[in-house]
Design a protein around this motif. Structure first.
Motif, PDB file in Angstrom:
ATOM      1  N   LEU A  86       0.827  -1.210   0.000  1.00 27.80           N
ATOM      2  CA  LEU A  86       0.000   0.000   0.000  1.00 27.80           C
ATOM      3  C   LEU A  86       0.860   1.258   0.000  1.00 27.80           C
ATOM      4  O   LEU A  86       0.523   2.251  -0.659  1.00 27.80           O
ATOM      5  CB  LEU A  86      -0.951   0.002   1.204  1.00 27.80           C
ATOM      6  N   GLU A  87       1.966   1.219   0.729  1.00 30.73           N
ATOM      7  CA  GLU A  87       2.881   2.371   0.760  1.00 30.73           C
ATOM      8  C   GLU A  87       3.427   2.689  -0.634  1.00 30.73           C
ATOM      9  O   GLU A  87       3.772   3.836  -0.913  1.00 30.73           O
ATOM     10  CB  GLU A  87       4.045   2.093   1.711  1.00 30.73           C
ATOM     11  N   LYS A  88       3.492   1.696  -1.502  1.00 34.73           N
ATOM     12  CA  LYS A  88       3.992   1.911  -2.871  1.00 34.73           C
ATOM     13  C   LYS A  88       2.861   2.254  -3.834  1.00 34.73           C
ATOM     14  O   LYS A  88       3.091   2.378  -5.032  1.00 34.73           O
ATOM     15  CB  LYS A  88       4.729   0.660  -3.353  1.00 34.73           C
ATOM     16  N   GLY A  89       1.640   2.374  -3.327  1.00 35.27           N
ATOM     17  CA  GLY A  89       0.508   2.750  -4.176  1.00 35.27           C
ATOM     18  C   GLY A  89      -0.172   1.579  -4.858  1.00 35.27           C
ATOM     19  O   GLY A  89      -0.987   1.780  -5.763  1.00 35.27           O
ATOM     20  N   ALA A  90       0.134   0.365  -4.432  1.00 32.66           N
ATOM     21  CA  ALA A  90      -0.494  -0.820  -5.014  1.00 32.66           C
ATOM     22  C   ALA A  90      -1.837  -1.084  -4.339  1.00 32.66           C
ATOM     23  O   ALA A  90      -2.130  -0.538  -3.273  1.00 32.66           O
ATOM     24  CB  ALA A  90       0.421  -2.031  -4.842  1.00 32.66           C
ATOM     25  N   HIS A  91      -2.640  -1.921  -4.964  1.00 33.32           N
ATOM     26  CA  HIS A  91      -3.890  -2.411  -4.381  1.00 33.32           C
ATOM     27  C   HIS A  91      -3.575  -3.760  -3.755  1.00 33.32           C
ATOM     28  O   HIS A  91      -2.725  -4.498  -4.252  1.00 33.32           O
ATOM     29  CB  HIS A  91      -4.954  -2.578  -5.462  1.00 33.32           C
ATOM     30  N   VAL A  92      -4.285  -4.115  -2.681  1.00 33.43           N
ATOM     31  CA  VAL A  92      -4.005  -5.372  -1.993  1.00 33.43           C
ATOM     32  C   VAL A  92      -5.312  -6.093  -1.695  1.00 33.43           C
ATOM     33  O   VAL A  92      -6.260  -5.492  -1.179  1.00 33.43           O
ATOM     34  CB  VAL A  92      -3.220  -5.156  -0.683  1.00 33.43           C
ATOM     35  N   LEU A  93      -5.301  -7.378  -2.007  1.00 34.80           N
ATOM     36  CA  LEU A  93      -6.461  -8.230  -1.812  1.00 34.80           C
ATOM     37  C   LEU A  93      -6.005  -9.533  -1.182  1.00 34.80           C
ATOM     38  O   LEU A  93      -5.013 -10.124  -1.615  1.00 34.80           O
ATOM     39  CB  LEU A  93      -7.095  -8.499  -3.181  1.00 34.80           C
ATOM     40  N   SER A  94      -6.716  -9.977  -0.144  1.00 33.92           N
ATOM     41  CA  SER A  94      -6.390 -11.265   0.470  1.00 33.92           C
ATOM     42  C   SER A  94      -7.079 -12.371  -0.325  1.00 33.92           C
ATOM     43  O   SER A  94      -8.062 -12.114  -1.032  1.00 33.92           O
ATOM     44  CB  SER A  94      -6.843 -11.306   1.926  1.00 33.92           C
ATOM     45  N   PRO A  95      -6.615 -13.611  -0.212  1.00 31.75           N
ATOM     46  CA  PRO A  95      -7.272 -14.716  -0.911  1.00 31.75           C
ATOM     47  C   PRO A  95      -8.742 -14.922  -0.524  1.00 31.75           C
ATOM     48  O   PRO A  95      -9.494 -15.507  -1.282  1.00 31.75           O
ATOM     49  CB  PRO A  95      -6.430 -15.940  -0.526  1.00 31.75           C
ATOM     50  N   SER A  96      -9.156 -14.408   0.626  1.00 31.18           N
ATOM     51  CA  SER A  96     -10.562 -14.520   1.009  1.00 31.18           C
ATOM     52  C   SER A  96     -11.388 -13.350   0.482  1.00 31.18           C
ATOM     53  O   SER A  96     -12.587 -13.278   0.727  1.00 31.18           O
ATOM     54  CB  SER A  96     -10.695 -14.594   2.533  1.00 31.18           C
ATOM     55  N   GLY A  97     -10.741 -12.438  -0.229  1.00 28.35           N
ATOM     56  CA  GLY A  97     -11.449 -11.302  -0.811  1.00 28.35           C
ATOM     57  C   GLY A  97     -11.416 -10.039   0.030  1.00 28.35           C
ATOM     58  O   GLY A  97     -12.016  -9.040  -0.335  1.00 28.35           O
ATOM     59  N   ARG A  98     -10.713 -10.063   1.147  1.00 30.51           N
ATOM     60  CA  ARG A  98     -10.601  -8.861   1.974  1.00 30.51           C
ATOM     61  C   ARG A  98      -9.740  -7.832   1.246  1.00 30.51           C
ATOM     62  O   ARG A  98      -8.645  -8.137   0.774  1.00 30.51           O
ATOM     63  CB  ARG A  98      -9.963  -9.206   3.310  1.00 30.51           C
ATOM     64  N   ILE A  99     -10.250  -6.620   1.177  1.00 29.56           N
ATOM     65  CA  ILE A  99      -9.497  -5.527   0.553  1.00 29.56           C
ATOM     66  C   ILE A  99      -8.749  -4.800   1.663  1.00 29.56           C
ATOM     67  O   ILE A  99      -9.348  -4.351   2.639  1.00 29.56           O
ATOM     68  CB  ILE A  99     -10.442  -4.553  -0.171  1.00 29.56           C
ATOM     69  N   PRO A 128      -7.300 -19.083  12.070  1.00 37.90           N
ATOM     70  CA  PRO A 128      -8.361 -18.500  11.250  1.00 37.90           C
ATOM     71  C   PRO A 128      -9.376 -19.561  10.842  1.00 37.90           C
ATOM     72  O   PRO A 128      -9.090 -20.760  10.859  1.00 37.90           O
ATOM     73  CB  PRO A 128      -7.615 -17.948  10.038  1.00 37.90           C
ATOM     74  N   ALA A 129     -10.547 -19.101  10.446  1.00 36.31           N
ATOM     75  CA  ALA A 129     -11.589 -20.011   9.965  1.00 36.31           C
ATOM     76  C   ALA A 129     -11.103 -20.706   8.695  1.00 36.31           C
ATOM     77  O   ALA A 129     -10.285 -20.147   7.948  1.00 36.31           O
ATOM     78  CB  ALA A 129     -12.859 -19.220   9.669  1.00 36.31           C
ATOM     79  N   PRO A 130     -11.578 -21.914   8.428  1.00 37.29           N
ATOM     80  CA  PRO A 130     -11.179 -22.615   7.208  1.00 37.29           C
ATOM     81  C   PRO A 130     -11.571 -21.815   5.965  1.00 37.29           C
ATOM     82  O   PRO A 130     -12.586 -21.121   5.954  1.00 37.29           O
ATOM     83  CB  PRO A 130     -11.959 -23.934   7.269  1.00 37.29           C
ATOM     84  N   PHE A 131     -10.762 -21.935   4.930  1.00 36.82           N
ATOM     85  CA  PHE A 131     -11.033 -21.266   3.659  1.00 36.82           C
ATOM     86  C   PHE A 131     -12.271 -21.901   3.038  1.00 36.82           C
ATOM     87  O   PHE A 131     -12.370 -23.120   2.950  1.00 36.82           O
ATOM     88  CB  PHE A 131      -9.815 -21.423   2.742  1.00 36.82           C
ATOM     89  N   SER A 132     -13.219 -21.076   2.602  1.00 38.25           N
ATOM     90  CA  SER A 132     -14.490 -21.597   2.108  1.00 38.25           C
ATOM     91  C   SER A 132     -14.727 -21.250   0.639  1.00 38.25           C
ATOM     92  O   SER A 132     -14.041 -20.392   0.070  1.00 38.25           O
ATOM     93  CB  SER A 132     -15.638 -21.034   2.945  1.00 38.25           C
ATOM     94  N   GLN A 133     -15.736 -21.886   0.076  1.00 41.51           N
ATOM     95  CA  GLN A 133     -16.143 -21.561  -1.297  1.00 41.51           C
ATOM     96  C   GLN A 133     -16.630 -20.118  -1.372  1.00 41.51           C
ATOM     97  O   GLN A 133     -16.417 -19.444  -2.360  1.00 41.51           O
ATOM     98  CB  GLN A 133     -17.230 -22.533  -1.770  1.00 41.51           C
ATOM     99  N   ARG A 134     -17.241 -19.639  -0.304  1.00 42.54           N
ATOM    100  CA  ARG A 134     -17.684 -18.239  -0.260  1.00 42.54           C
ATOM    101  C   ARG A 134     -16.485 -17.292  -0.335  1.00 42.54           C
ATOM    102  O   ARG A 134     -16.529 -16.267  -1.014  1.00 42.54           O
ATOM    103  CB  ARG A 134     -18.484 -17.997   1.015  1.00 42.54           C
ATOM    104  N   ASP A 135     -15.403 -17.629   0.379  1.00 41.92           N
ATOM    105  CA  ASP A 135     -14.174 -16.832   0.321  1.00 41.92           C
ATOM    106  C   ASP A 135     -13.650 -16.778  -1.110  1.00 41.92           C
ATOM    107  O   ASP A 135     -13.281 -15.726  -1.621  1.00 41.92           O
ATOM    108  CB  ASP A 135     -13.088 -17.426   1.226  1.00 41.92           C
ATOM    109  N   ARG A 136     -13.600 -17.944  -1.749  1.00 44.41           N
ATOM    110  CA  ARG A 136     -13.098 -18.046  -3.124  1.00 44.41           C
ATOM    111  C   ARG A 136     -13.937 -17.184  -4.068  1.00 44.41           C
ATOM    112  O   ARG A 136     -13.412 -16.453  -4.909  1.00 44.41           O
ATOM    113  CB  ARG A 136     -13.118 -19.514  -3.553  1.00 44.41           C
ATOM    114  N   SER A 137     -15.236 -17.259  -3.913  1.00 42.66           N
ATOM    115  CA  SER A 137     -16.153 -16.496  -4.758  1.00 42.66           C
ATOM    116  C   SER A 137     -15.991 -14.996  -4.538  1.00 42.66           C
ATOM    117  O   SER A 137     -15.957 -14.207  -5.482  1.00 42.66           O
ATOM    118  CB  SER A 137     -17.583 -16.939  -4.454  1.00 42.66           C
TER     119      SER A 137
END
Length: 148
Positions: A86-99, A128-137
């Motif tokens: 973020l300090e370099k001006g990039a966008h960041v997204l987690s594999p669960s879709g968290r921005i 953390p909670a298990p990775f789900s299909q909802r996270d993937r979506s």
């Protein structure tokens, strides 16, 4: 495709959404850099580069932080790496879709620090909670939105 031609930087060790990244990259003609501590299976494609970084646990994170640029997109669960991107001006997204963005990264870092301290004390024993299909979506939906 985004006018700035972003590149996807994937913190690839243990990333559960690589296939989704490949699909979006192919659809929009986006370059992908898979960065990991060890070689892994990846498609042979001109839009994909596998980068194996030696030198310890943070070596891949350091490589991403050193090479990412403004408007690129980092895919990572690593909150300190997210902050550096973020300090370099990039966008960041987690594999669960968290921005991760400038509004929430300080809270994410503080929460991470508190949970780490509690784990050190033996207070927090679950992960953390298990990775789900909802996270993937949710991830795929948000990555698509960032790519265009």
């Amino acid at each position: 495709m985004n006018v700035t031609n972003p590149t996807f930087y994937v913190d690839a060790d243990g990333c559960p959404v690589k296939q989704e990244v490949y699909r979006v990259a192919q659809r929009y003609g986006i370059q992908v850099k898979l960065v990991a501590n060890a070689r892994m299976r990846a498609p042979e494609a001109d839009w994909l580069e596998m980068i194996v970084v030696e030198g310890g646990l943070d070596a891949a994170d350091n490589w991403i932080a050193d090479n990412i640029a403004a408007n690129d997109i980092a895919i990572t669960n690593d909150i300190p790496l997210a902050s550096r991107c973020l300090e370099k001006g990039a966008h960041v997204l987690s594999p669960s879709g968290r921005i991760f963005d400038d509004r929430n990264i300080a809270d994410a870092l503080a929460t991470r620090e508190i949970l780490s301290h509690l784990r050190d004390l033996g207070t927090v024993t679950c992960g953390p909670a298990p990775f789900s299909q909802r996270d993937r979506s949710q991830f795929l939906q948000r990555l698509e939105k960032r790519a265009v």
